[in-house]
Design an enzyme around this catalytic site. Structure first.
Site, PDB file in Angstrom:
ATOM      1  N   ASP A 173       0.907  -1.254  -0.013  1.00  0.00           N
ATOM      2  CA  ASP A 173       0.298  -0.064   0.020  1.00  0.00           C
ATOM      3  C   ASP A 173       0.439   1.418   0.015  1.00  0.00           C
ATOM      4  OD1 ASP A 173       0.844  -1.219   2.430  1.00  0.00           O
ATOM      5  OD2 ASP A 173       0.039   0.728   3.128  1.00  0.00           O
ATOM      6  N   GLU A 240       0.165  -1.262   5.643  1.00  0.00           N
ATOM      7  CA  GLU A 240       0.890  -0.575   6.812  1.00  0.00           C
ATOM      8  C   GLU A 240       1.279   0.223   7.067  1.00  0.00           C
ATOM      9  OE1 GLU A 240       4.888   1.236   8.626  1.00  0.00           O
ATOM     10  OE2 GLU A 240       4.030   1.439   6.242  1.00  0.00           O
TER      11      GLU A 240
HETATM   12 ZN   LIG Z   1       6.821   2.261   4.191  1.00  0.00          ZN
END
Ligand SMILES: [Zn+2]
Ligand SMILES: *[C@@H]1O[C@H](CO)[C@@H](O)[C@H](O)[C@H]1NC(C)=O
Ligand SMILES: *[C@@H]1O[C@H](CO)[C@@H](O)[C@H](O)[C@H]1NC(C)=O
Ligand SMILES: *[C@@H]1O[C@H](CO)[C@@H](O)[C@H](O)[C@H]1NC(C)=O
Ligand SMILES: *[C@@H]1O[C@H](CO)[C@@H](O)[C@H](O)[C@H]1NC(C)=O
Length: 594
Positions: A173, A240
């Site tokens: 992401d 994340e």
């Molecule tokens: Zn990162």
């Protein structure tokens, strides 16, 4: 490639480890344990008393020998030659640009996988990987398991099951691009545009270069018929930038189920890179991470018309409590056992333009409390060595627990007493503290004020004080923010392991090779490895139990931008990163002491 031009070291040596033996000898003869300050700090520090080693500082921040593959030496040399090929360079650009074109944005308010449609672009990203890396996806030795739909767990099975596997991690992401900033981008954020020098777009730095860089190394190794002896696991989360709970959180559980505790030789994930500090290049793998605790303060008082107000409304009381917080910051202290202190010692030993007065102060601080206090003052008050104000705040913040009042809310109408008011305070927990220590401190800070205002005080679900008379003027509650679970500081990765020696040796050989072979550069081909600590958290927070050796390191110039407008990566820097991943895979594969 000419062998003479390459320092093909035959063995790895981790000086951090070697000095451990010396330490005992040194201690025995009454010397200092100084140069050991960052191996096993809690054990070794505290007992030294003399400064007899300060003059012999060669061993302070000793460096691993650059580590080159030998068993895989021929393959490695062939691969190095490939980096100069235009075709290979074009391919690396294409691979990264293609990944950037799939906008896998992560928003803070995303619901569960399967419910929130904003996750679905991860599917397109997976399709892209399959299309771009045909060898990885057709190899009989590589299996892919999808965890919680979008988590990618690839396993490249090694031939020797007795070797502990390693994990190479990255995240799919990216942080979203604020639509109002699109026009400020030199090249559109999801174009992956290559201008001959830089690849532009969201994720080129954080962290698609990590994920695609790893896969570029693997695809290239496969095309050269490499088969590993040691199993490699690739673990790619997908959230994340929003805390990693649904991605790495689930991947970590699956890995623990399959492999068990302490089952990996090491884990490498995104983190510190290398950068020039005082005239020398330093690589700073993160070996620790602070924790975090976000609390909410709620005040409830009887409402009513504001023509007949009490002395203090809930907003007034809340304000008083918040002032109490800001009047009582947590103590920050420069500790000899922290990775940051060890980093300073490395600067003092290897940085070529660090002012001698500072260098001496650092050396003296190894044994003198007064010098340590002076050094702390220099860092915390003046921002290290005459640097910007931002630096002093950074040093101070990283050296202890912090608090930041980030949200406040209360009242609904200009002529009605506010029945409710609340504030949210974000703590980042120092690496030698814990969430429970921070909870008790916040509770005891508020107790006298709760009593003064006659409030029924509940902290983290427990009744702390209740006014004995019926005069209770209201309620005060201190609690976790429901959406943010506390996170303890990470276990500190030891520096005296063979795995750290392998990492440091690989960093040094990559850095040197990249400059020597491809740039015929006259600049000094040396990078020093010093411990570091990222300011934020990474997906590794879900991997603590899997290995003691967790490295947060990405072999890049840490100056390149991330999370902002105009994110890019230089092709040259990116090629060096790929070179690092390849060398790391080969070095780990042939190592028999990790
Ligand atoms: Zn990162
Ligand atoms: C590499 O890409 C450039 C354009 O970026 C092109 O001019 C060149 O022909 C390509 N070379 C190869 C070998 O593919
Ligand atoms: C708290 O209660 C005591 C006893 O009833 C009272 O004297 C005092 O004024 C109250 N304090 C506030 C801030 O209301
Ligand atoms: C407190 O209030 C309760 C119920 O309102 C009453 O029964 C009790 O006597 C009061 N106690 C005091 C100390 O005023
Ligand atoms: C596998 O690794 C172990 C541990 O290093 C070693 O003793 C053994 O010889 C290896 N087996 C093969 C077939 O290489």
């Amino acid at each position: 490639m000419n062998k003479e031009t390459l320092p093909l070291a035959q063995s790895r040596n981790n000086p951090y480890k070697q000095t451990r033996l010396k330490t005992f000898l040194v201690a025995f003869i009454g010397g200092a344990l100084l140069y050991h300050c960052f191996t096993r700090p809690s054990v070794l520090l505290g007992s030294y008393s003399s400064d007899s080693f300060i003059g012999k500082s060669d061993d302070l921040c000793a460096q691993s020998t650059p580590l080159f593959p030998t068993v895989h030496g021929t393959l490695w040399e062939k691969l190095q030659a490939g980096f100069k090929e235009q075709e290979f360079q074009n391919k690396t650009v294409e691979w990264l640009a293609g990944a950037v074109k799939v906008p896998t944005e992560m928003f803070d308010d995303m619901g569960p996988v399967g419910e929130d449609p904003r996750w679905e672009n991860r599917e397109a990203f997976h399709d892209y990987l399959v299309e771009a890396f045909p060898l990885i996806h057709s190899s009989e030795l590589i299996t892919l398991q999808k965890v919680n739909t979008y988590g990618l767990l690839y396993t490249w099975k090694g031939s020797n099951e007795t070797l502990e596997p390693i994990i190479m991690a990255a995240h799919q992401d990216v942080v979203p691009v604020n639509p109002t900033t699109i026009s400020s981008w030199t090249h559109p954020p999801y174009s992956g545009y290559f201008d001959g020098e830089r690849i532009w777009g969201r994720g080129t730095n954080d962290d698609k270069s990590g994920l695609i860089g790893i896969f570029t190394a693997v695809e290239t190794l496969l095309s050269n018929s490499f088969t590993p002896a040691r199993t490699i696991v690739f673990s790619f989360g997908f959230d994340e930038e929003g805390g990693g709970i649904q991605g790495a959180g689930e991947l970590g559980k699956t890995l623990l189920d399959v492999y068990g505790e302490d089952s990996f030789a090491f884990i490498i994930d995104e983190g510190g890179g290398f950068t020039e500090q005082f005239g020398s290049q330093f690589a700073t793998p993160g070996i620790a991470e602070k924790g975090s605790l976000t609390v909410q303060l709620d005040i409830a008082t009887p409402g009513g018309h504001s023509s007949v107000p009490p002395d203090h409304t809930s907003i007034g009381i809340l304000s008083r409590l918040l002032v109490e917080f800001e009047n009582n910051p947590f103590d920050s202290a420069l500790s000899r056992t922290s990775p940051l202190y060890a980093q300073l010692v490395c600067f003092s030993t290897h940085a070529s333009t660090l002012p001698p007065s500072i260098s001496k102060l650092i050396h003296r601080s190894l044994s003198s409390e007064k010098a340590l206090a002076d050094l702390e003052k220099a860092l915390f008050d003046k921002g290290s060595f005459g640097d910007s104000i931002g630096m002093s705040r950074l040093w101070k913040s990283m050296s202890g627990t912090t608090q930041a009042i980030d949200v406040i809310n209360g009242g609904v109408k200009s002529n009605a007493l506010p029945e409710q008011a609340f504030a949210v305070i974000n703590h980042r927990i120092g690496i030698d503290s814990s969430s429970s220590a921070v909870e008790s401190r916040d509770t005891s800070l508020l107790l006298p004020l709760a009593q003064e205002f006659n409030l029924t005080f509940t902290a983290f679900g427990e009744l702390i004080s209740d006014p004995s008379s019926n005069s209770s003027a209201g309620k005060l509650s201190l609690d976790y923010l429901p959406t943010r679970r506390p996170l303890e500081p990470a276990p500190v990765t030891p520096l005296d392991s063979n795995a750290f020696g392998l990492l440091a040796g690989t960093i040094r050989s990559t850095f040197d090779t990249h400059r020597r072979l491809d740039r015929s550069s006259t600049e000094k081909n040396e990078v020093f490895v010093a411990p570091g600590m990222p300011t934020g958290n990474t997906d590794t927070r879900f991997y603590w139990k899997l290995s003691k050796n967790i490295f947060r390191y990405k072999h890049h110039h840490s100056k390149s931008s991330a999370h902002t407008v105009d994110e890019f990566i230089e092709l040259d820097s990116y090629l060096e990163m790929i070179r690092f991943y390849m060398t790391l895979i080969l070095n780990s594969d042939e190592a028999r002491d990790i």
